[in-house]
Design an enzyme around this catalytic site. Structure first.
Site, PDB file in Angstrom:
ATOM      1  N   GLY A  11      -4.953  -4.153  -5.406  1.00  0.00           N
ATOM      2  CA  GLY A  11      -4.069  -4.227  -4.229  1.00  0.00           C
ATOM      3  C   GLY A  11      -4.904  -4.583  -2.770  1.00  0.00           C
ATOM      4  O   GLY A  11      -6.106  -4.539  -2.924  1.00  0.00           O
ATOM      5  N   ASN A  36       2.224  -6.049  -7.458  1.00  0.00           N
ATOM      6  CA  ASN A  36       2.036  -6.684  -6.302  1.00  0.00           C
ATOM      7  C   ASN A  36       0.862  -7.008  -5.881  1.00  0.00           C
ATOM      8  O   ASN A  36       0.580  -6.980  -4.714  1.00  0.00           O
ATOM      9  CB  ASN A  36       2.542  -5.551  -5.274  1.00  0.00           C
ATOM     10  CG  ASN A  36       3.171  -6.050  -3.926  1.00  0.00           C
ATOM     11  OD1 ASN A  36       3.500  -6.977  -3.869  1.00  0.00           O
ATOM     12  ND2 ASN A  36       2.525  -5.371  -2.836  1.00  0.00           N
ATOM     13  N   SER A 137       0.569   8.657   4.084  1.00  0.00           N
ATOM     14  CA  SER A 137       1.193   7.741   5.243  1.00  0.00           C
ATOM     15  C   SER A 137       1.420   8.471   6.251  1.00  0.00           C
ATOM     16  O   SER A 137       1.837   9.498   6.315  1.00  0.00           O
ATOM     17  CB  SER A 137       2.325   6.698   4.628  1.00  0.00           C
ATOM     18  OG  SER A 137       2.649   6.328   5.597  1.00  0.00           O
ATOM     19  N   TYR A 161      10.935   6.222   0.965  1.00  0.00           N
ATOM     20  CA  TYR A 161       9.166   5.768   0.667  1.00  0.00           C
ATOM     21  C   TYR A 161       8.527   7.116   1.266  1.00  0.00           C
ATOM     22  O   TYR A 161       7.620   7.555   0.741  1.00  0.00           O
ATOM     23  CB  TYR A 161       9.130   4.616   1.406  1.00  0.00           C
ATOM     24  CG  TYR A 161       7.586   4.593   1.504  1.00  0.00           C
ATOM     25  CD1 TYR A 161       6.594   4.063   0.461  1.00  0.00           C
ATOM     26  CD2 TYR A 161       6.835   4.682   2.993  1.00  0.00           C
ATOM     27  CE1 TYR A 161       5.271   3.973   0.571  1.00  0.00           C
ATOM     28  CE2 TYR A 161       5.352   4.495   2.997  1.00  0.00           C
ATOM     29  CZ  TYR A 161       4.543   4.223   1.845  1.00  0.00           C
ATOM     30  OH  TYR A 161       3.305   3.997   2.111  1.00  0.00           O
ATOM     31  N   LYS A 165       5.888  10.075  -0.568  1.00  0.00           N
ATOM     32  CA  LYS A 165       4.664  10.546  -0.142  1.00  0.00           C
ATOM     33  C   LYS A 165       4.568  11.964   0.178  1.00  0.00           C
ATOM     34  O   LYS A 165       3.646  12.565  -0.202  1.00  0.00           O
ATOM     35  CB  LYS A 165       4.427   9.581   1.272  1.00  0.00           C
ATOM     36  CG  LYS A 165       4.125   8.270   0.931  1.00  0.00           C
ATOM     37  CD  LYS A 165       3.062   7.777   0.060  1.00  0.00           C
ATOM     38  CE  LYS A 165       2.754   6.349  -0.255  1.00  0.00           C
ATOM     39  NZ  LYS A 165       1.618   6.233  -1.262  1.00  0.00           N
ATOM     40  N   ASN A 192      -2.217   2.052  10.627  1.00  0.00           N
ATOM     41  CA  ASN A 192      -1.671   0.490  10.234  1.00  0.00           C
ATOM     42  C   ASN A 192      -3.111  -0.544   9.796  1.00  0.00           C
ATOM     43  O   ASN A 192      -3.802  -0.676  10.883  1.00  0.00           O
ATOM     44  CB  ASN A 192      -1.133  -0.032  11.151  1.00  0.00           C
ATOM     45  CG  ASN A 192       0.191   0.687  11.578  1.00  0.00           C
ATOM     46  OD1 ASN A 192       0.264   1.854  12.084  1.00  0.00           O
ATOM     47  ND2 ASN A 192       1.262  -0.179  11.416  1.00  0.00           N
ATOM     48  N   ARG A 306      15.230  -1.744  16.060  1.00  0.00           N
ATOM     49  CA  ARG A 306      15.904  -1.756  14.699  1.00  0.00           C
ATOM     50  C   ARG A 306      15.958  -0.230  14.597  1.00  0.00           C
ATOM     51  O   ARG A 306      15.287   0.844  14.994  1.00  0.00           O
ATOM     52  CB  ARG A 306      15.019  -2.007  13.576  1.00  0.00           C
ATOM     53  CG  ARG A 306      14.737  -3.405  13.588  1.00  0.00           C
ATOM     54  CD  ARG A 306      13.686  -4.056  12.419  1.00  0.00           C
ATOM     55  NE  ARG A 306      12.537  -3.178  12.741  1.00  0.00           N
ATOM     56  CZ  ARG A 306      11.306  -3.532  11.916  1.00  0.00           C
ATOM     57  NH1 ARG A 306      11.723  -4.519  11.128  1.00  0.00           N
ATOM     58  NH2 ARG A 306      10.187  -2.971  12.120  1.00  0.00           N
TER      59      ARG A 306
HETATM   60  P1  NAD Z   1      -0.584  -2.946  -2.436  1.00  0.00           P
HETATM   61  O1  NAD Z   1       1.011  -3.221  -2.814  1.00  0.00           O
HETATM   62  O2  NAD Z   1      -1.332  -4.019  -1.844  1.00  0.00           O
HETATM   63  O3  NAD Z   1      -1.444  -2.221  -3.544  1.00  0.00           O
HETATM   64  C1  NAD Z   1      -0.644  -1.063  -4.511  1.00  0.00           C
HETATM   65  C2  NAD Z   1      -1.126  -1.673  -5.905  1.00  0.00           C
HETATM   66  O4  NAD Z   1      -0.475  -0.870  -6.958  1.00  0.00           O
HETATM   67  C3  NAD Z   1      -0.916  -2.851  -6.217  1.00  0.00           C
HETATM   68  O5  NAD Z   1      -2.041  -3.811  -6.747  1.00  0.00           O
HETATM   69  C4  NAD Z   1       0.214  -2.852  -7.217  1.00  0.00           C
HETATM   70  O6  NAD Z   1       0.014  -3.968  -8.146  1.00  0.00           O
HETATM   71  C5  NAD Z   1      -0.099  -1.588  -7.981  1.00  0.00           C
HETATM   72  N1  NAD Z   1       1.172  -0.906  -8.630  1.00  0.00           N
HETATM   73  C6  NAD Z   1       2.253  -0.834  -8.117  1.00  0.00           C
HETATM   74  N2  NAD Z   1       2.849  -0.337  -9.206  1.00  0.00           N
HETATM   75  C7  NAD Z   1       2.275  -0.080 -10.094  1.00  0.00           C
HETATM   76  C8  NAD Z   1       2.521   0.683 -11.287  1.00  0.00           C
HETATM   77  N3  NAD Z   1       3.777   1.328 -11.704  1.00  0.00           N
HETATM   78  N4  NAD Z   1       1.508   0.950 -11.943  1.00  0.00           N
HETATM   79  C9  NAD Z   1       0.117   0.553 -11.538  1.00  0.00           C
HETATM   80  N5  NAD Z   1      -0.231  -0.276 -10.498  1.00  0.00           N
HETATM   81  C10 NAD Z   1       0.856  -0.332  -9.840  1.00  0.00           C
HETATM   82  O7  NAD Z   1      -0.516  -1.747  -1.178  1.00  0.00           O
HETATM   83  P2  NAD Z   1      -1.453  -1.341  -0.282  1.00  0.00           P
HETATM   84  O8  NAD Z   1      -1.430  -1.686   1.179  1.00  0.00           O
HETATM   85  O9  NAD Z   1      -3.108  -1.570  -0.861  1.00  0.00           O
HETATM   86  O10 NAD Z   1      -1.403   0.128  -0.413  1.00  0.00           O
HETATM   87  C11 NAD Z   1      -2.016   1.105  -1.265  1.00  0.00           C
HETATM   88  C12 NAD Z   1      -1.414   2.514  -1.251  1.00  0.00           C
HETATM   89  O11 NAD Z   1      -1.512   2.866   0.203  1.00  0.00           O
HETATM   90  C13 NAD Z   1      -0.063   2.524  -1.626  1.00  0.00           C
HETATM   91  O12 NAD Z   1       0.102   3.613  -2.139  1.00  0.00           O
HETATM   92  C14 NAD Z   1       0.682   2.581  -0.191  1.00  0.00           C
HETATM   93  O13 NAD Z   1       2.067   3.311  -0.330  1.00  0.00           O
HETATM   94  C15 NAD Z   1      -0.336   3.276   0.504  1.00  0.00           C
HETATM   95  N6  NAD Z   1      -0.061   3.016   2.224  1.00  0.00           N
HETATM   96  C16 NAD Z   1      -0.224   1.768   2.487  1.00  0.00           C
HETATM   97  C17 NAD Z   1      -0.170   1.521   3.810  1.00  0.00           C
HETATM   98  C18 NAD Z   1      -0.448  -0.194   4.370  1.00  0.00           C
HETATM   99  O14 NAD Z   1      -0.050  -0.446   5.617  1.00  0.00           O
HETATM  100  N7  NAD Z   1      -0.838  -1.005   3.646  1.00  0.00           N
HETATM  101  C19 NAD Z   1       0.118   2.333   4.766  1.00  0.00           C
HETATM  102  C20 NAD Z   1       0.188   3.556   4.466  1.00  0.00           C
HETATM  103  C21 NAD Z   1      -0.027   4.068   3.004  1.00  0.00           C
END
Ligand code: NAD
Length: 350
Positions: A11, A36, A137, A161, A165, A192, A306
């Site tokens: 991801g 994703n 988060s 969500y 967390k 962010n 919103r």
């Molecule tokens: P992303 O969606 O790009 O990455 C998440 C990855 O998890 C993806 O590769 C997806 O394919 C994989 N995934 C989803 N469901 C799965 C499952 N059931 N089994 C195995 N793999 C699975 O998201 P990201 O932006 O890289 O975020 C990574 C983490 O950080 C997440 O847990 C997200 O909640 C957290 N987070 C992200 C943000 C942000 O703004 N990007 C902010 C706060 C927290």
């Protein structure tokens, strides 16, 4: 050489962190269901390393595995073990991350984000691994207008969500306080993350519909949508638009390595840490910086606030600095330049 298991490693945050881990000499095992993300992301990570004359294909192994399936997870740990390697640490990114979707399908969010994490923690215990870094988060914080959010700030998740967390943070706390006292945990509360690696070879490419500010600015710049909507210009901020704490994705990736090394080298602990820059940037400032740095116009309109939106969400990152001696280095200009460079070079993603 230490072995690190990265869930969700394909991801957005995971792929950039895998790059940093490989560069810093770790062996990396990735678990991802590609729900994703694209399988190409990690091929591109290897390509970036090759450009630096590092052929590290042997040091990266990818497992297509859904963390909801405990048996499959156990098989992954067992396979790693049979090759005489032990998982030294886990960075757990895998999860679903859309607040809006979590309101529509809460059960799915609890299954992936909570049940999936419980499965992982069970497998981790069975295979005797103690070091665990969790992607939490800033959404876990209760609203506090115009003040920096420290880790001591009251907690209140306001959507499914955020609940998932917070539940995992609490679960980690319960395990940590249980009798064995061996665990080394970190929950990282991201603010962010935006931008991309400066090569333009990896970046953010979600399969789900973009609903974060930065991808929406990029989509508008690409002409994929007519205008960028700013929700509210009547917040009590300098220009009336909401303020956020943006951090460059490579700074975030580096922060993970610092946290991991701290756990690997320290005694048992549960570290809860904000990962942000401590700098607030308004939506309008971000948009104007994006326009200036990239010399491109982004049409925008103001629309109503919103429900559930907040005016000011900025990290107090003093603990990050004092615990890990780590300060994010990249500027908003870097984030805007690198994010746009990735999109220009890969208009259709991977
Ligand atoms: P992303 O969606 O790009 O990455 C998440 C990855 O998890 C993806 O590769 C997806 O394919 C994989 N995934 C989803 N469901 C799965 C499952 N059931 N089994 C195995 N793999 C699975 O998201 P990201 O932006 O890289 O975020 C990574 C983490 O950080 C997440 O847990 C997200 O909640 C957290 N987070 C992200 C943000 C942000 O703004 N990007 C902010 C706060 C927290």
């Amino acid at each position: 050489m230490k072995n690190i298991l990265v869930t969700g490693g394909s991801g957005f945050i995971g792929s950039h962190t895998c790059l940093s881990l490989l560069e810093r000499g770790y062996r990396v095992f990735v678990i991802d269901s590609f729900e994703n993300s694209s399988e190409k992301a990690l091929e591109k990570v290897l390509e970036i390393l090759k450009l630096k004359k590092l052929d590290l294909v042997e040091r990266l192994k990818i497992f297509n595995c859904d963390i909801r399936n405990y048996k499959l997870l156990e098989n992954v740990f067992a396979e790693i073990n049979t090759s005489n390697k032990k998982v030294d640490g886990i960075i757990h990114f895998a999860g679903l991350k859309s607040v809006a979707d979590s309101i529509k399908t809460p059960l799915e969010y609890w299954q992936v984000n909570v049940l999936g994490t419980i499965n992982l923690l069970n497998a981790m215990e069975k295979f005797n691994c103690q070091n665990f870094v969790f992607s939490s988060s800033a959404t876990v914080y209760a609203n506090q207008e115009n003040n920096l959010l420290s880790e001591k700030h009251p907690i209140k998740a306001i959507n499914p969500y955020g609940n998932t967390k917070l539940t995992v943070e609490n679960l980690l706390n319960d395990i940590f306080n249980s009798s064995d006292k061996k665990s080394k945990f970190a929950s990282l509360r991201y603010f962010n993350p935006i931008g991309a690696h400066s090569s333009g070879l990896i970046g953010e490419d979600p399969k789900c519909k973009a609903n974060n500010i930065f991808p929406l600015i990029i989509n508008t710049a690409m002409g994929l949508q007519k205008e960028f909507k700013i929700y509210g210009n009547d917040w009590s901020t300098k220009d009336g638009t909401p303020i956020r704490d943006y951090i460059h994705i490579m700074d975030l990736a580096e922060a993970h390595i610092e946290v991991l090394e701290n756990l690997l080298n320290d005694k048992s602990r549960y570290l809860i840490l904000n990962i942000g820059t401590g700098r607030g940037t308004s939506v309008l400032e971000l948009l104007k910086t994006f326009e200036n740095v990239n010399n491109i116009k982004v049409p925008y309109v103001f629309s109503n606030r919103r429900e559930g939106d907040l005016g000011y969400v900025v990290a107090d990152n003093s603990l990050l600095k004092s615990e890990l001696n780590f300060t994010p280095k990249m500027s908003i200009e870097d984030m805007c330049r690198d994010g746009w460079n990735w999109k220009k070079l890969n208009p259709n993603g991977y």
